[in-house]
Design an enzyme around this catalytic site. Structure first.
Site, PDB file in Angstrom:
ATOM      1  N   LYS A   1       1.006  -1.091  -0.196  1.00  0.00           N
ATOM      2  CA  LYS A   1       0.059   0.026   0.131  1.00  0.00           C
ATOM      3  C   LYS A   1       0.953   1.239  -0.081  1.00  0.00           C
ATOM      4  CE  LYS A   1      -1.878   1.670   4.147  1.00  0.00           C
ATOM      5  NZ  LYS A   1      -1.525   2.972   4.343  1.00  0.00           N
ATOM      6  N   ASN A   2       2.007   1.220   0.719  1.00  0.00           N
ATOM      7  CA  ASN A   2       2.653   2.557   1.056  1.00  0.00           C
ATOM      8  C   ASN A   2       3.802   2.728   0.001  1.00  0.00           C
ATOM      9  OD1 ASN A   2       1.175   2.995   3.184  1.00  0.00           O
ATOM     10  ND2 ASN A   2       2.448   2.473   4.440  1.00  0.00           N
TER      11      ASN A   2
ATOM     12  N   CYS B   1      -4.761  12.869  12.274  1.00  0.00           N
ATOM     13  CA  CYS B   1      -5.464  11.751  12.340  1.00  0.00           C
ATOM     14  C   CYS B   1      -5.341  10.914  13.441  1.00  0.00           C
ATOM     15  CB  CYS B   1      -4.937  10.798  11.323  1.00  0.00           C
ATOM     16  SG  CYS B   1      -3.505   9.979  11.461  1.00  0.00           S
TER      17      CYS B   1
ATOM     18  N   ARG C   1       0.555  14.377  12.716  1.00  0.00           N
ATOM     19  CA  ARG C   1       0.908  14.262  11.118  1.00  0.00           C
ATOM     20  C   ARG C   1       1.058  15.516  10.463  1.00  0.00           C
ATOM     21  NH1 ARG C   1      -1.253   8.835   9.025  1.00  0.00           N
ATOM     22  NH2 ARG C   1       0.787   8.630   8.050  1.00  0.00           N
TER      23      ARG C   1
ATOM     24  N   ARG D   1      -8.827  -0.689   3.889  1.00  0.00           N
ATOM     25  CA  ARG D   1      -7.992   0.592   3.272  1.00  0.00           C
ATOM     26  C   ARG D   1      -6.626  -0.205   3.108  1.00  0.00           C
ATOM     27  NH1 ARG D   1      -6.325   4.328   7.357  1.00  0.00           N
ATOM     28  NH2 ARG D   1      -5.015   4.695   5.617  1.00  0.00           N
TER      29      ARG D   1
HETATM   30  N1  EPU Z   1       6.508  14.444  10.345  1.00  0.00           N
HETATM   31  C1  EPU Z   1       6.807  15.675  10.624  1.00  0.00           C
HETATM   32  N2  EPU Z   1       6.669  16.495   9.423  1.00  0.00           N
HETATM   33  C2  EPU Z   1       6.460  16.220   8.201  1.00  0.00           C
HETATM   34  C3  EPU Z   1       6.122  14.865   8.064  1.00  0.00           C
HETATM   35  C4  EPU Z   1       6.124  13.830   9.090  1.00  0.00           C
HETATM   36  O1  EPU Z   1       7.074  16.248  11.610  1.00  0.00           O
HETATM   37  O2  EPU Z   1       6.310  17.071   7.380  1.00  0.00           O
HETATM   38  C5  EPU Z   1       6.886  13.496  11.475  1.00  0.00           C
HETATM   39  C6  EPU Z   1       5.490  12.648  11.554  1.00  0.00           C
HETATM   40  O3  EPU Z   1       4.541  13.405  12.647  1.00  0.00           O
HETATM   41  C7  EPU Z   1       5.827  11.429  12.369  1.00  0.00           C
HETATM   42  C8  EPU Z   1       7.274  11.159  11.469  1.00  0.00           C
HETATM   43  O4  EPU Z   1       7.587  12.524  11.098  1.00  0.00           O
HETATM   44  O5  EPU Z   1       6.195  11.693  13.712  1.00  0.00           O
HETATM   45  C9  EPU Z   1       7.248  10.047  10.495  1.00  0.00           C
HETATM   46  O6  EPU Z   1       5.991  10.447   9.600  1.00  0.00           O
HETATM   47  P1  EPU Z   1       6.193  10.152   8.154  1.00  0.00           P
HETATM   48  O7  EPU Z   1       6.253  11.507   7.501  1.00  0.00           O
HETATM   49  O8  EPU Z   1       7.311   9.378   7.993  1.00  0.00           O
HETATM   50  O9  EPU Z   1       4.902   9.503   7.899  1.00  0.00           O
HETATM   51  P2  EPU Z   1       3.987   9.236   6.432  1.00  0.00           P
HETATM   52  O10 EPU Z   1       4.918   9.361   5.388  1.00  0.00           O
HETATM   53  O11 EPU Z   1       2.988  10.331   6.426  1.00  0.00           O
HETATM   54  C10 EPU Z   1       4.062   6.793   6.163  1.00  0.00           C
HETATM   55  C11 EPU Z   1       3.176   5.778   5.786  1.00  0.00           C
HETATM   56  C12 EPU Z   1       2.727   5.395   7.245  1.00  0.00           C
HETATM   57  C13 EPU Z   1       3.648   4.962   8.200  1.00  0.00           C
HETATM   58  C14 EPU Z   1       4.682   6.215   8.219  1.00  0.00           C
HETATM   59  C15 EPU Z   1       5.925   5.631   9.012  1.00  0.00           C
HETATM   60  C16 EPU Z   1       1.963   6.030   3.810  1.00  0.00           C
HETATM   61  C17 EPU Z   1       0.684   6.298   3.032  1.00  0.00           C
HETATM   62  N3  EPU Z   1       1.993   6.261   5.048  1.00  0.00           N
HETATM   63  O12 EPU Z   1       3.369   7.871   6.547  1.00  0.00           O
HETATM   64  O13 EPU Z   1       1.717   4.548   7.136  1.00  0.00           O
HETATM   65  O14 EPU Z   1       3.402   4.718   9.632  1.00  0.00           O
HETATM   66  O15 EPU Z   1       5.030   6.268   6.703  1.00  0.00           O
HETATM   67  O16 EPU Z   1       6.520   4.754   8.383  1.00  0.00           O
HETATM   68  O17 EPU Z   1       2.982   5.662   3.091  1.00  0.00           O
HETATM   69  C18 EPU Z   1       0.056   2.699   7.833  1.00  0.00           C
HETATM   70  O18 EPU Z   1       0.252   2.117   6.762  1.00  0.00           O
HETATM   71  O19 EPU Z   1      -0.912   2.082   8.384  1.00  0.00           O
HETATM   72  C19 EPU Z   1       0.451   4.148   8.016  1.00  0.00           C
HETATM   73  C20 EPU Z   1       0.079   4.940   8.847  1.00  0.00           C
END
Ligand code: EPU
Length: 420
Positions: free
Chosen positions: A22-23, A115, A120, A398
């Site tokens: 998915k990711n 969320c 996030r 999802r």
């Molecule tokens: N963060 C910031 N600023 C940003 C972006 C992120 O402070 O601009 C922080 C977040 O709040 C968090 C950390 O950085 O504390 C890591 O977040 P990340 O950006 O890596 O998460 P994401 O890219 O939004 C993806 C996956 C998540 C998974 C995370 C971590 C997708 C669609 N989602 O989210 O997947 O938990 O990486 O590996 O790729 C899931 O599949 O259940 C899921 C939540």
């Protein structure tokens, strides 16, 4: 809303085939916006998030055809303004911003919002776009990014909790069509980022270092269509492996990438789970008595936050005390109160959950709060005595392709109950 009714206490036995990640597929779908030529994506999992992303691409003007697990996207003429309500609903949709900015030099999307697992923010995505020369404005719930010219830059994407997965993919996608060289430091090393990079490379992008903390992108004038197979979903594989161990069964996992699962398998082995490899298949069973282990979630190659809830269930079934520390998202313990309904004893102390394991679990109606919390409740229901009703099954749809079908194939008594 549909629910899953699980008759627990039956060890899982048999074979399960892992679907596409998915990711990885969500940002890869977004990347198709970088070219006017058709792109083919294979091993696309049948998930509601995928259908949702397909709707977003369509709303931007792309032609999208999904046949079985193969997706064809042709973004011949697209617009740079995303539909407010569509985008706001799914966090992953933020990754259309980089491709739109790269291709059209402008992107307007609604803020994805918070969320249930934490705030996030998207500050790191925006910091990256600004470093490439985009002007960023937040107005009326929309983020507007605009650039006369996108110019390669050296930038650092580390944040409070380390690197950002979608932020790295987003900035990398924009940079493929910038002038000059972009170097992303503190880039996310997750296999999903590597898969996006490989798709971009197949489209003609010049990228090196994906999978390491330093990614270098040399901008090109344009990208072309590509044909790509998505990597298998490591979190789906981890979920079935943990379900096999939790139910004291024996499951053969087909089509997974064990090299993406080292941290999860290492902890599972420490906990007394036997994981053996025969060619491309993995067999998971209990090696003997389970032992409690401590787990801390970390960016890749550490233990993934997306498998934390499922691992907690195994620890709830294991005699002894296990400390599970969540370092990526600040409130990803929503499953704890629901696991308590099944009889688990878990206390939360700041970023840690203290699991007093070994108490027998018994079925109860529970409410899922997010995707991985739901997966954990399903595993707990499979291991518990009696019937567990997991409500709000749409969370599972999802992120898990045909979860009830795959579990039934492993001998579980699981029924989808449609709300009348
Ligand atoms: N963060 C910031 N600023 C940003 C972006 C992120 O402070 O601009 C922080 C977040 O709040 C968090 C950390 O950085 O504390 C890591 O977040 P990340 O950006 O890596 O998460 P994401 O890219 O939004 C993806 C996956 C998540 C998974 C995370 C971590 C997708 C669609 N989602 O989210 O997947 O938990 O990486 O590996 O790729 C899931 O599949 O259940 C899921 C939540």
């Amino acid at each position: 809303m549909d629910s899953l009714s699980i008759e627990g206490g039956i060890p899982l036995h048999g074979e399960v085939t892992i679907s596409g990640a998915k990711n990885a597929v969500l940002p890869i779908m977004a990347a198709t916006l970088l070219t006017a030529e058709p792109c083919i994506i294979r091993r696309v999992p049948d998930l509601s998030d995928v259908k949702f992303m397909a709707q977003i691409l369509t709303s931007l003007g792309a032609e999208v055809k999904l046949e079985g697990n193969t997706l064809e996207v042709r973004a011949a003429r697209i617009k740079g303004v995303g539909d407010y309500d569509l985008i706001r609903k799914m966090r992953g949709s933020i990754c259309i911003m980089g491709p739109l900015l790269g291709r059209l030099r402008q992107a307007t999307v609604s803020l994805p919002g918070g969320c249930i697992i934490g705030a996030r923010p998207i500050n790191l995505h925006l910091k990256g776009f600004a470093a490439l020369g985009a002007e960023i404005k937040v107005e009326g719930g929309y983020v507007h990014a605009k650039a006369e010219r996108l110019t390669g830059a050296d930038l650092f994407l580390g944040g409070r909790a380390g690197s950002t997965v979608l932020g790295t993919a987003n900035v990398m996608m924009a940079a493929t069509l910038a002038d000059g060289v972009t170097v992303i430091e503190s880039a996310a090393c997750e296999p999903e980022v590597v898969d996006v990079a490989n798709f971009l490379i197949a489209m003609g992008a010049k990228i090196t270092g994906a999978g390491s903390p330093t990614i270098t992108i040399t901008g090109v004038k344009e990208l072309h269509g590509a044909d790509h197979e998505v990597i298998p979903d490591r979190i789906e594989a981890a979920t079935y492996a943990l379900a096999a161990a939790a139910t004291n069964g024996e499951v053969k996992i087909l089509g997974a990438r064990p090299d993406h699962l080292s941290a999860v398998f290492d902890k599972m082995r420490d906990a007394g789970v036997r994981i053996t490899r025969h060619g491309a298949a993995l067999t998971v069973s209990r090696g003997g008595d389970l032992k409690s282990v401590d787990v801390t979630t970390l960016p890749y190659s550490g233990f993934p936050t997306d498998a934390q809830a499922q691992m907690m269930v195994l620890m709830a079934l294991t005699p002894g005390i296990s400390i599970i520390t969540e370092r990526i998202f600040e409130s990803r313990f929503m499953h704890v109160s629901e696991l308590a309904r099944l009889g688990a004893e878990i206390d939360i102390e700041g970023p840690s959950a203290i699991v007093k394991g070994g108490r027998p679990l018994s079925g109860a109606p529970v409410m899922a709060s997010d995707l991985r919390a739901s997966a954990a409740l399903v595993i707990a229901g499979l291991a518990a005595r009696g019937t567990t009703q997991v409500n709000r099954v749409y969370h599972l749809d999802r992120g898990y392709e045909n979860i009830d079908g795959k579990l039934r194939q492993l001998g579980a008594r699981v029924a989808r109950v449609e709300e009348t």
